[in-house]
Motif scaffolding. Structure first.
Motif, PDB file in Angstrom:
ATOM      1  N   GLU A   4       0.827  -1.209   0.000  1.00 52.07           N
ATOM      2  CA  GLU A   4       0.000   0.000   0.000  1.00 52.07           C
ATOM      3  C   GLU A   4       0.861   1.259   0.000  1.00 52.07           C
ATOM      4  O   GLU A   4       0.621   2.199  -0.764  1.00 52.07           O
ATOM      5  CB  GLU A   4      -0.917  -0.012   1.225  1.00 52.07           C
ATOM      6  CG  GLU A   4      -1.943   1.099   1.217  1.00 52.07           C
ATOM      7  CD  GLU A   4      -2.904   0.982   2.383  1.00 52.07           C
ATOM      8  OE1 GLU A   4      -3.133   2.010   3.034  1.00 52.07           O
ATOM      9  OE2 GLU A   4      -3.399  -0.126   2.640  1.00 52.07           O
ATOM     10  N   SER A   5       1.904   1.291   0.849  1.00 52.02           N
ATOM     11  CA  SER A   5       2.759   2.478   0.908  1.00 52.02           C
ATOM     12  C   SER A   5       3.586   2.613  -0.369  1.00 52.02           C
ATOM     13  O   SER A   5       3.855   3.719  -0.840  1.00 52.02           O
ATOM     14  CB  SER A   5       3.673   2.442   2.133  1.00 52.02           C
ATOM     15  OG  SER A   5       4.548   1.343   2.077  1.00 52.02           O
ATOM     16  N   THR A   6       3.987   1.480  -0.964  1.00 51.83           N
ATOM     17  CA  THR A   6       4.728   1.521  -2.226  1.00 51.83           C
ATOM     18  C   THR A   6       3.849   2.088  -3.331  1.00 51.83           C
ATOM     19  O   THR A   6       4.296   2.902  -4.138  1.00 51.83           O
ATOM     20  CB  THR A   6       5.209   0.109  -2.616  1.00 51.83           C
ATOM     21  OG1 THR A   6       5.989  -0.422  -1.554  1.00 51.83           O
ATOM     22  CG2 THR A   6       6.049   0.150  -3.876  1.00 51.83           C
ATOM     23  N   LEU A   7       2.584   1.680  -3.374  1.00 48.39           N
ATOM     24  CA  LEU A   7       1.640   2.180  -4.368  1.00 48.39           C
ATOM     25  C   LEU A   7       1.431   3.679  -4.173  1.00 48.39           C
ATOM     26  O   LEU A   7       1.420   4.447  -5.136  1.00 48.39           O
ATOM     27  CB  LEU A   7       0.315   1.426  -4.252  1.00 48.39           C
ATOM     28  CG  LEU A   7      -0.788   1.822  -5.233  1.00 48.39           C
ATOM     29  CD1 LEU A   7      -0.319   1.598  -6.666  1.00 48.39           C
ATOM     30  CD2 LEU A   7      -2.055   1.021  -4.951  1.00 48.39           C
ATOM     31  N   TRP A   8       1.272   4.102  -2.918  1.00 45.41           N
ATOM     32  CA  TRP A   8       1.088   5.525  -2.621  1.00 45.41           C
ATOM     33  C   TRP A   8       2.306   6.327  -3.078  1.00 45.41           C
ATOM     34  O   TRP A   8       2.177   7.387  -3.687  1.00 45.41           O
ATOM     35  CB  TRP A   8       0.865   5.716  -1.113  1.00 45.41           C
ATOM     36  CG  TRP A   8       0.749   7.157  -0.732  1.00 45.41           C
ATOM     37  CD1 TRP A   8      -0.380   7.930  -0.756  1.00 45.41           C
ATOM     38  CD2 TRP A   8       1.796   8.014  -0.286  1.00 45.41           C
ATOM     39  NE1 TRP A   8      -0.096   9.216  -0.361  1.00 45.41           N
ATOM     40  CE2 TRP A   8       1.242   9.299  -0.059  1.00 45.41           C
ATOM     41  CE3 TRP A   8       3.163   7.829  -0.058  1.00 45.41           C
ATOM     42  CZ2 TRP A   8       1.993  10.383   0.378  1.00 45.41           C
ATOM     43  CZ3 TRP A   8       3.905   8.921   0.393  1.00 45.41           C
ATOM     44  CH2 TRP A   8       3.327  10.177   0.607  1.00 45.41           C
ATOM     45  N   GLN A   9       3.490   5.789  -2.814  1.00 47.10           N
ATOM     46  CA  GLN A   9       4.725   6.476  -3.184  1.00 47.10           C
ATOM     47  C   GLN A   9       4.835   6.602  -4.704  1.00 47.10           C
ATOM     48  O   GLN A   9       5.213   7.655  -5.220  1.00 47.10           O
ATOM     49  CB  GLN A   9       5.928   5.720  -2.613  1.00 47.10           C
ATOM     50  CG  GLN A   9       7.232   6.486  -2.720  1.00 47.10           C
ATOM     51  CD  GLN A   9       8.361   5.751  -2.015  1.00 47.10           C
ATOM     52  OE1 GLN A   9       8.365   4.526  -1.908  1.00 47.10           O
ATOM     53  NE2 GLN A   9       9.336   6.507  -1.551  1.00 47.10           N
ATOM     54  N   GLN A  13       4.952  10.060  -6.813  1.00 53.58           N
ATOM     55  CA  GLN A  13       6.042  10.348  -7.756  1.00 53.58           C
ATOM     56  C   GLN A  13       5.491  10.647  -9.148  1.00 53.58           C
ATOM     57  O   GLN A  13       5.983  11.535  -9.838  1.00 53.58           O
ATOM     58  CB  GLN A  13       7.029   9.173  -7.806  1.00 53.58           C
ATOM     59  CG  GLN A  13       7.877   9.050  -6.555  1.00 53.58           C
ATOM     60  CD  GLN A  13       8.658   7.735  -6.498  1.00 53.58           C
ATOM     61  OE1 GLN A  13       8.386   6.806  -7.262  1.00 53.58           O
ATOM     62  NE2 GLN A  13       9.610   7.659  -5.589  1.00 53.58           N
ATOM     63  N   ALA A  14       4.453   9.909  -9.549  1.00 53.49           N
ATOM     64  CA  ALA A  14       3.842  10.135 -10.867  1.00 53.49           C
ATOM     65  C   ALA A  14       3.187  11.513 -10.913  1.00 53.49           C
ATOM     66  O   ALA A  14       3.310  12.237 -11.913  1.00 53.49           O
ATOM     67  CB  ALA A  14       2.821   9.044 -11.165  1.00 53.49           C
TER      68      ALA A  14
END
Length: 197
Positions: A4-9, A13-14
């Motif tokens: 979840e945090s990786t997806l948010w990051q 960034q995008a």
């Protein structure tokens, strides 16, 4: 790190990259001063409030990477053996973070905008002062000074001079229309400072 945090990051960034891209197109098309934060936000499809989640100022869009580049440069400098003198170590660190590499084209337009816009120039100097605080401790060690020895101005003077040489070389590169080798201009600037010091 959770998925979840990786997806948010990745999403953050995008969004950061998209806002930067939109803003840079506007800056290059109509000029930095004539482009407003509201116009950037509207074109990027976000609110003004959302803009400030990613950037503190309009200048940070152009120069935001300078702060992280300073941290990368500190890390690169610390990898250079302490047996290498301060000036050469700083040069190696600048090369490691591509600070001595400019490509013609868009980079020239961005650099021209930076050197020609007082608010961008001022913000650039502020970020370079941050670089100085990051790099001085390593140069102090290279000169054989104790970490807590703040009585000798040499480490700060060397780092400040190196950054000033980079700035002078960059401005000369822009004035010359992006022709020539930035690293060679930097070397000439350093040689002039050291010869006449």
């Amino acid at each position: 790190m959770s998925t979840e945090s990786t997806l948010w990051q990745r999403s953050r960034q995008a969004a950061y990259a998209e806002i930067t891209s939109v803003a840079m197109r506007l800056f290059l098309d109509q000029g930095f001063e004539r482009t407003t934060i509201d116009q950037i936000a509207s074109t990027a499809g976000i609110s003004r409030r959302s803009f400030f989640r990613y950037f503190g100022t309009k200048e940070d869009i152009v120069l935001g990477d300078l702060a992280s580049q300073g941290e990368r440069m500190r890390d690169a400098l610390e990898k250079v053996p302490l047996t290498v003198g301060p000036w050469e170590a700083l040069r190696q660190a600048l090369h490691a973070v591509d600070a001595l590499e400019f490509d013609p084209g868009v980079t020239l337009k961005i650099a021209t905008m930076m050197y020609g816009t007082p608010s961008l120039r001022s913000r650039s100097i502020e970020k370079h002062l941050h670089w100085q605080s990051l790099l001085v401790p390593d140069i102090r060690r290279r000169l054989g000074l104790a970490d807590d020895d703040a009585s000798d101005p040499a480490p700060a003077a060397i780092v400040a001079s190196s950054i000033a040489c980079l700035d002078a070389a960059g401005e000369l590169w822009v004035t010359g229309g992006g022709v020539g080798d930035l690293a060679a201009l930097y070397d000439r600037a350093v040689a002039a400072v050291r010869l006449r010091a």
